[in-house]
Design a protein around this motif. Structure first.
Motif, PDB file in Angstrom:
ATOM      1  N   MET A 101       0.845  -1.175   0.000  1.00 24.27           N
ATOM      2  CA  MET A 101       0.000   0.000   0.000  1.00 24.27           C
ATOM      3  C   MET A 101       0.893   1.241   0.000  1.00 24.27           C
ATOM      4  O   MET A 101       1.802   1.355   0.828  1.00 24.27           O
ATOM      5  CB  MET A 101      -0.901  -0.036   1.234  1.00 24.27           C
ATOM      6  CG  MET A 101      -1.760   1.188   1.397  1.00 24.27           C
ATOM      7  SD  MET A 101      -2.847   1.050   2.819  1.00 24.27           S
ATOM      8  CE  MET A 101      -4.381   0.850   1.977  1.00 24.27           C
ATOM      9  N   PRO A 102       0.662   2.159  -0.934  1.00 23.25           N
ATOM     10  CA  PRO A 102       1.506   3.347  -1.007  1.00 23.25           C
ATOM     11  C   PRO A 102       1.269   4.273   0.192  1.00 23.25           C
ATOM     12  O   PRO A 102       0.182   4.324   0.754  1.00 23.25           O
ATOM     13  CB  PRO A 102       1.076   4.020  -2.309  1.00 23.25           C
ATOM     14  CG  PRO A 102      -0.242   3.451  -2.639  1.00 23.25           C
ATOM     15  CD  PRO A 102      -0.332   2.115  -1.979  1.00 23.25           C
ATOM     16  N   LYS A 103       2.308   4.962   0.555  1.00 21.56           N
ATOM     17  CA  LYS A 103       2.248   5.902   1.663  1.00 21.56           C
ATOM     18  C   LYS A 103       1.370   7.091   1.266  1.00 21.56           C
ATOM     19  O   LYS A 103       1.412   7.549   0.126  1.00 21.56           O
ATOM     20  CB  LYS A 103       3.660   6.368   1.993  1.00 21.56           C
ATOM     21  CG  LYS A 103       3.743   7.219   3.215  1.00 21.56           C
ATOM     22  CD  LYS A 103       5.188   7.543   3.524  1.00 21.56           C
ATOM     23  CE  LYS A 103       5.239   8.468   4.720  1.00 21.56           C
ATOM     24  NZ  LYS A 103       6.594   8.866   5.043  1.00 21.56           N
ATOM     25  N   LYS A 104       0.557   7.571   2.211  1.00 22.76           N
ATOM     26  CA  LYS A 104      -0.312   8.725   1.924  1.00 22.76           C
ATOM     27  C   LYS A 104       0.518   9.990   1.812  1.00 22.76           C
ATOM     28  O   LYS A 104       1.519  10.169   2.517  1.00 22.76           O
ATOM     29  CB  LYS A 104      -1.317   8.925   3.064  1.00 22.76           C
ATOM     30  CG  LYS A 104      -2.395   7.903   3.133  1.00 22.76           C
ATOM     31  CD  LYS A 104      -3.383   8.275   4.221  1.00 22.76           C
ATOM     32  CE  LYS A 104      -4.455   7.228   4.339  1.00 22.76           C
ATOM     33  NZ  LYS A 104      -5.406   7.573   5.400  1.00 22.76           N
ATOM     34  N   ALA A 113      -6.333  15.613   4.981  1.00 26.12           N
ATOM     35  CA  ALA A 113      -7.758  15.438   4.691  1.00 26.12           C
ATOM     36  C   ALA A 113      -8.368  14.393   5.628  1.00 26.12           C
ATOM     37  O   ALA A 113      -9.478  14.587   6.146  1.00 26.12           O
ATOM     38  CB  ALA A 113      -7.965  15.031   3.235  1.00 26.12           C
ATOM     39  N   ASP A 114      -7.659  13.293   5.875  1.00 24.31           N
ATOM     40  CA  ASP A 114      -8.136  12.262   6.800  1.00 24.31           C
ATOM     41  C   ASP A 114      -8.264  12.811   8.221  1.00 24.31           C
ATOM     42  O   ASP A 114      -9.256  12.575   8.908  1.00 24.31           O
ATOM     43  CB  ASP A 114      -7.198  11.057   6.807  1.00 24.31           C
ATOM     44  CG  ASP A 114      -7.319  10.200   5.562  1.00 24.31           C
ATOM     45  OD1 ASP A 114      -8.285  10.400   4.781  1.00 24.31           O
ATOM     46  OD2 ASP A 114      -6.443   9.326   5.362  1.00 24.31           O
ATOM     47  N   LEU A 115      -7.252  13.547   8.646  1.00 19.73           N
ATOM     48  CA  LEU A 115      -7.277  14.123   9.990  1.00 19.73           C
ATOM     49  C   LEU A 115      -8.426  15.122  10.147  1.00 19.73           C
ATOM     50  O   LEU A 115      -9.111  15.140  11.178  1.00 19.73           O
ATOM     51  CB  LEU A 115      -5.943  14.800  10.312  1.00 19.73           C
ATOM     52  CG  LEU A 115      -4.759  13.862  10.536  1.00 19.73           C
ATOM     53  CD1 LEU A 115      -3.458  14.656  10.602  1.00 19.73           C
ATOM     54  CD2 LEU A 115      -4.960  13.033  11.787  1.00 19.73           C
ATOM     55  N   GLU A 116      -8.633  15.938   9.121  1.00 14.89           N
ATOM     56  CA  GLU A 116      -9.727  16.907   9.171  1.00 14.89           C
ATOM     57  C   GLU A 116     -11.077  16.207   9.204  1.00 14.89           C
ATOM     58  O   GLU A 116     -11.990  16.637   9.905  1.00 14.89           O
ATOM     59  CB  GLU A 116      -9.631  17.881   7.997  1.00 14.89           C
ATOM     60  CG  GLU A 116      -8.494  18.864   8.157  1.00 14.89           C
ATOM     61  CD  GLU A 116      -8.307  19.760   6.938  1.00 14.89           C
ATOM     62  OE1 GLU A 116      -8.741  19.381   5.820  1.00 14.89           O
ATOM     63  OE2 GLU A 116      -7.711  20.837   7.107  1.00 14.89           O
ATOM     64  N   ALA A 117     -11.225  15.117   8.469  1.00 16.86           N
ATOM     65  CA  ALA A 117     -12.474  14.353   8.480  1.00 16.86           C
ATOM     66  C   ALA A 117     -12.714  13.763   9.866  1.00 16.86           C
ATOM     67  O   ALA A 117     -13.836  13.807  10.390  1.00 16.86           O
ATOM     68  CB  ALA A 117     -12.437  13.249   7.426  1.00 16.86           C
ATOM     69  N   ARG A 118     -11.669  13.220  10.486  1.00 16.42           N
ATOM     70  CA  ARG A 118     -11.800  12.674  11.842  1.00 16.42           C
ATOM     71  C   ARG A 118     -12.145  13.773  12.840  1.00 16.42           C
ATOM     72  O   ARG A 118     -12.946  13.571  13.742  1.00 16.42           O
ATOM     73  CB  ARG A 118     -10.513  11.972  12.266  1.00 16.42           C
ATOM     74  CG  ARG A 118     -10.427  10.556  11.718  1.00 16.42           C
ATOM     75  CD  ARG A 118      -9.337   9.790  12.397  1.00 16.42           C
ATOM     76  NE  ARG A 118      -8.116   9.973  11.616  1.00 16.42           N
ATOM     77  CZ  ARG A 118      -6.902   9.679  12.024  1.00 16.42           C
ATOM     78  NH1 ARG A 118      -6.703   9.201  13.239  1.00 16.42           N
ATOM     79  NH2 ARG A 118      -5.864   9.856  11.246  1.00 16.42           N
TER      80      ARG A 118
END
Length: 80
Positions: free
Chosen positions: A1-4, A11-16
């Motif tokens: 799996m490629p690193k984000k 974006a993931d942190l903001e969604a959380r």
């Protein structure tokens, strides 16, 4: 799996963060609703709206234990 990428991670942190903020708001409403239901059991009609608001605001501001201690030290007047 490629690193984000940093952008994807952000974006993931903001969604959380949004999800947690929503959960906090839901919990806050539940607590406030529970406290509001207690008011229906109290004879608040003996206070003016202004007195009631000020009483609650001051109790929250100084802390529940301090407010209860201060009020308990006052002489009790008989109920009407």
């Amino acid at each position: 799996m490629p690193k984000k990428s940093e952008r994807e991670r952000l974006a993931d942190l903001e969604a959380r963060q949004r999800k947690v903020a929503e959960e906090v708001e839901i919990a806050r409403r539940a607590v406030r609703g529970r406290y509001a239901s207690i008011i229906g059991e109290l004879a608040v009609e003996e206070l003016t709206e202004r007195e009631f608001r000020e009483l609650v605001d001051l109790a929250i501001w100084c802390g529940g234990a301090a407010a209860v201690g201060a009020l308990k030290s006052l002489p009790i007047r008989p109920h009407k």
